[in-house]
Design a protein around this motif. Structure first.
Motif, PDB file in Angstrom:
ATOM      1  N   ALA A 136       0.861  -1.377  -0.221  1.00  0.00           N
ATOM      2  CA  ALA A 136      -0.163  -0.020  -0.228  1.00  0.00           C
ATOM      3  C   ALA A 136       0.765   1.182   0.062  1.00  0.00           C
ATOM      4  CB  ALA A 136      -0.916   0.025   1.324  1.00  0.00           C
ATOM      5  N   ASN A 137       1.977   1.058   0.646  1.00  0.00           N
ATOM      6  CA  ASN A 137       3.015   2.231   0.564  1.00  0.00           C
ATOM      7  C   ASN A 137       4.159   2.491  -0.337  1.00  0.00           C
ATOM      8  OD1 ASN A 137       1.863   4.046   2.984  1.00  0.00           O
ATOM      9  ND2 ASN A 137       1.582   1.940   3.756  1.00  0.00           N
ATOM     10  N   GLY A 138       4.237   1.104  -1.183  1.00  0.00           N
ATOM     11  CA  GLY A 138       5.391   1.374  -2.092  1.00  0.00           C
ATOM     12  C   GLY A 138       6.584   1.161  -1.440  1.00  0.00           C
ATOM     13  N   LEU A 139       6.726   0.336  -0.074  1.00  0.00           N
ATOM     14  CA  LEU A 139       7.972   0.026   0.486  1.00  0.00           C
ATOM     15  C   LEU A 139       8.630  -1.300  -0.062  1.00  0.00           C
ATOM     16  CD1 LEU A 139       6.476   0.873   3.996  1.00  0.00           C
ATOM     17  CD2 LEU A 139       7.918   2.422   2.604  1.00  0.00           C
ATOM     18  N   SER A 140       9.970  -1.145  -0.110  1.00  0.00           N
ATOM     19  CA  SER A 140      10.586  -2.457  -0.558  1.00  0.00           C
ATOM     20  C   SER A 140      11.299  -2.917   0.591  1.00  0.00           C
ATOM     21  CB  SER A 140      11.885  -1.907  -1.605  1.00  0.00           C
ATOM     22  OG  SER A 140      12.883  -1.066  -1.085  1.00  0.00           O
ATOM     23  N   THR A 141      11.586  -2.266   1.802  1.00  0.00           N
ATOM     24  CA  THR A 141      11.965  -2.990   3.103  1.00  0.00           C
ATOM     25  C   THR A 141      10.879  -2.422   4.121  1.00  0.00           C
ATOM     26  OG1 THR A 141      13.151  -1.067   3.756  1.00  0.00           O
ATOM     27  CG2 THR A 141      14.351  -2.638   2.111  1.00  0.00           C
ATOM     28  N   SER A 142      10.976  -3.239   5.193  1.00  0.00           N
ATOM     29  CA  SER A 142      10.231  -2.888   6.308  1.00  0.00           C
ATOM     30  C   SER A 142      10.573  -1.772   7.248  1.00  0.00           C
ATOM     31  CB  SER A 142      10.166  -4.279   7.364  1.00  0.00           C
ATOM     32  OG  SER A 142      11.503  -4.607   7.735  1.00  0.00           O
ATOM     33  N   GLN A 143      11.824  -1.136   6.786  1.00  0.00           N
ATOM     34  CA  GLN A 143      12.463   0.084   7.571  1.00  0.00           C
ATOM     35  C   GLN A 143      11.437   1.352   7.310  1.00  0.00           C
ATOM     36  OE1 GLN A 143      15.402   0.233   9.020  1.00  0.00           O
ATOM     37  NE2 GLN A 143      15.457  -1.970   8.695  1.00  0.00           N
ATOM     38  N   ILE A 144      10.978   1.931   8.650  1.00  0.00           N
ATOM     39  CA  ILE A 144      10.288   3.015   8.611  1.00  0.00           C
ATOM     40  C   ILE A 144      10.952   4.161   9.549  1.00  0.00           C
ATOM     41  CG2 ILE A 144       7.899   1.967   7.781  1.00  0.00           C
ATOM     42  CD1 ILE A 144       7.172   1.850  10.860  1.00  0.00           C
ATOM     43  N   HIS A 145      10.587   5.377   9.529  1.00  0.00           N
ATOM     44  CA  HIS A 145      11.075   6.289  10.511  1.00  0.00           C
ATOM     45  C   HIS A 145      10.020   7.275  11.020  1.00  0.00           C
ATOM     46  CE1 HIS A 145      11.215   8.026   6.457  1.00  0.00           C
ATOM     47  NE2 HIS A 145      11.226   9.335   7.148  1.00  0.00           N
ATOM     48  N   ALA A 146      10.378   7.906  12.006  1.00  0.00           N
ATOM     49  CA  ALA A 146       9.503   8.698  12.814  1.00  0.00           C
ATOM     50  C   ALA A 146       9.037   9.731  11.754  1.00  0.00           C
ATOM     51  CB  ALA A 146      10.070   9.150  13.970  1.00  0.00           C
ATOM     52  N   GLY A 147       7.792  10.163  11.734  1.00  0.00           N
ATOM     53  CA  GLY A 147       7.109  11.122  11.214  1.00  0.00           C
ATOM     54  C   GLY A 147       6.597  10.838   9.923  1.00  0.00           C
ATOM     55  N   GLN A 148       7.149   9.544   9.338  1.00  0.00           N
ATOM     56  CA  GLN A 148       6.454   8.977   8.196  1.00  0.00           C
ATOM     57  C   GLN A 148       5.032   8.826   7.840  1.00  0.00           C
ATOM     58  OE1 GLN A 148       8.818   5.535   6.982  1.00  0.00           O
ATOM     59  NE2 GLN A 148       7.618   5.467   4.880  1.00  0.00           N
ATOM     60  N   GLN A 149       4.408   9.289   6.918  1.00  0.00           N
ATOM     61  CA  GLN A 149       2.922   8.992   6.592  1.00  0.00           C
ATOM     62  C   GLN A 149       2.814   7.664   5.988  1.00  0.00           C
ATOM     63  OE1 GLN A 149       0.461  11.077   7.466  1.00  0.00           O
ATOM     64  NE2 GLN A 149       1.870  12.455   8.603  1.00  0.00           N
ATOM     65  N   LEU A 150       1.924   6.816   6.556  1.00  0.00           N
ATOM     66  CA  LEU A 150       1.803   5.273   5.922  1.00  0.00           C
ATOM     67  C   LEU A 150       0.188   5.436   5.783  1.00  0.00           C
ATOM     68  CD1 LEU A 150       3.722   3.060   8.493  1.00  0.00           C
ATOM     69  CD2 LEU A 150       4.064   3.675   6.169  1.00  0.00           C
ATOM     70  N   VAL A 151      -0.030   4.677   4.829  1.00  0.00           N
ATOM     71  CA  VAL A 151      -1.462   4.393   4.225  1.00  0.00           C
ATOM     72  C   VAL A 151      -1.658   3.124   4.810  1.00  0.00           C
ATOM     73  CG1 VAL A 151      -2.773   3.870   2.444  1.00  0.00           C
ATOM     74  CG2 VAL A 151      -1.248   5.982   2.157  1.00  0.00           C
ATOM     75  N   ILE A 152      -3.017   2.980   5.710  1.00  0.00           N
ATOM     76  CA  ILE A 152      -3.423   1.736   6.148  1.00  0.00           C
ATOM     77  C   ILE A 152      -4.461   1.537   5.202  1.00  0.00           C
ATOM     78  CG2 ILE A 152      -4.384   0.594   8.139  1.00  0.00           C
ATOM     79  CD1 ILE A 152      -1.679   1.749   8.411  1.00  0.00           C
ATOM     80  N   PRO A 153      -4.478   0.142   4.257  1.00  0.00           N
ATOM     81  CA  PRO A 153      -5.534  -0.153   3.494  1.00  0.00           C
ATOM     82  C   PRO A 153      -6.774  -0.883   4.381  1.00  0.00           C
ATOM     83  CG  PRO A 153      -3.743  -1.905   3.493  1.00  0.00           C
ATOM     84  CD  PRO A 153      -3.204  -0.790   4.541  1.00  0.00           C
ATOM     85  N   ALA A 154      -7.814  -0.509   3.659  1.00  0.00           N
ATOM     86  CA  ALA A 154      -8.999  -0.922   4.428  1.00  0.00           C
ATOM     87  C   ALA A 154      -9.450  -2.545   3.774  1.00  0.00           C
ATOM     88  CB  ALA A 154     -10.124  -0.093   3.816  1.00  0.00           C
ATOM     89  N   HIS A 155      -9.803  -3.270   4.686  1.00  0.00           N
ATOM     90  CA  HIS A 155     -10.234  -4.742   4.601  1.00  0.00           C
ATOM     91  C   HIS A 155     -11.499  -5.155   4.865  1.00  0.00           C
ATOM     92  CE1 HIS A 155      -6.332  -5.562   2.992  1.00  0.00           C
ATOM     93  NE2 HIS A 155      -6.132  -6.470   3.718  1.00  0.00           N
TER      94      HIS A 155
END
Length: 155
Positions: A136-155
């Motif tokens: 959903a966020n186009g991430l190639s790794t599981s690395q994230i950082h503080a302040g990053q905006q993430l889209v939570i897909p609806a199920h």
């Protein structure tokens, strides 16, 4: 509904012998004409009328139906295809938005992608939740950082 058939029409004053010669390919006096012969329901109605032309026209409907030209059929086909395409695109858009609205969260210090997956997507396993978040966020790794905006897909 009608069919076109070839019918021999005898000219006035021509004898039976001339007709026989024409059938054998000799002689003159008989002309061939194309005539409309009622078929299907029209034939039954014409037969009930007793073969009288005026009654058959009244029963079968003397007014011919309107026919479209080749260009008219093309225009009609293009219009129908256009309406179907517009409805299809609109329906696809409705189905895409009907799957639910995705929401956005902000990553805080110390959060991990797996922790967010457990908290935000409890119906999925941890690995499936992480994969859904990555896609959903186009991430190639599981690395994230503080302040990053993430889209939570609806199920």
């Amino acid at each position: 509904m009608s069919a076109v058939v070839v019918e021999d029409v005898r000219q006035a004053g021509v004898e039976r012998k001339a007709r026989r010669h024409v059938e054998q390919g000799v002689g003159r006096g008989v002309e061939r004409h194309l005539v409309l012969v009622p078929t299907g329901r029209d034939a039954v109605l014409a037969r009930r009328a007793g073969g009288r032309a005026a009654d058959a026209e009244r029963v079968c409907g003397a007014a011919p139906t309107m026919r479209l030209t080749r260009f008219g059929r093309l225009v009609r086909t293009v219009l129908v295809a256009g309406v179907i395409a517009v409805l299809g695109v609109g329906l696809a858009g409705q189905l895409a938005s009907a799957s639910g609205d995705a929401r956005t969260i902000t990553v805080h210090a110390g959060q991990t992608l797996s922790g967010i997956a457990v908290r935000e997507l409890p119906e999925l396993s941890v690995t499936d939740g992480v994969v859904e978040l990555q896609v959903a966020n186009g991430l190639s790794t599981s690395q994230i950082h503080a302040g990053q905006q993430l889209v939570i897909p609806a199920h």
